[in-house]
Design a protein around this motif. Sequence first.
Motif: not given
Length: 75
Positions: A5-8, A20-25
Motif C-alpha cells: 500500500l505504501v509503494a502504491d 513531500a520533501h521527505a518520508y519517514i518509514l
Amino acid sequence: MKPELVADFLSRAAETEILAHAYILSGNDREKKESVVRHLVQSLNCEKRCGSCSTCIAISKDRFPDVVSIHPGNG
C-alpha cells in the motif's frame, strides 16, 4: 500499513509529481522498507519505470550515485 500500500501510494505521488520533501518509514522489517524506497527511486529516475535499464539496475544494487541509504548506528 502494508508495504504494498505504501509503494502504491508513493508511485501515485510520483506519477502526479506531488511529493513531500521527505518520508519517514518506520517498523522492524528493514528489507520491506528498502524495497519500497527502491521502487520510489526507480519510478522517479527511470522514464519507462522498467526495472531493467542501467539506472534501475544501479538503484537496485545500491550503486546509483544520487541515492544514499542512511541507517541508524548501534551506539
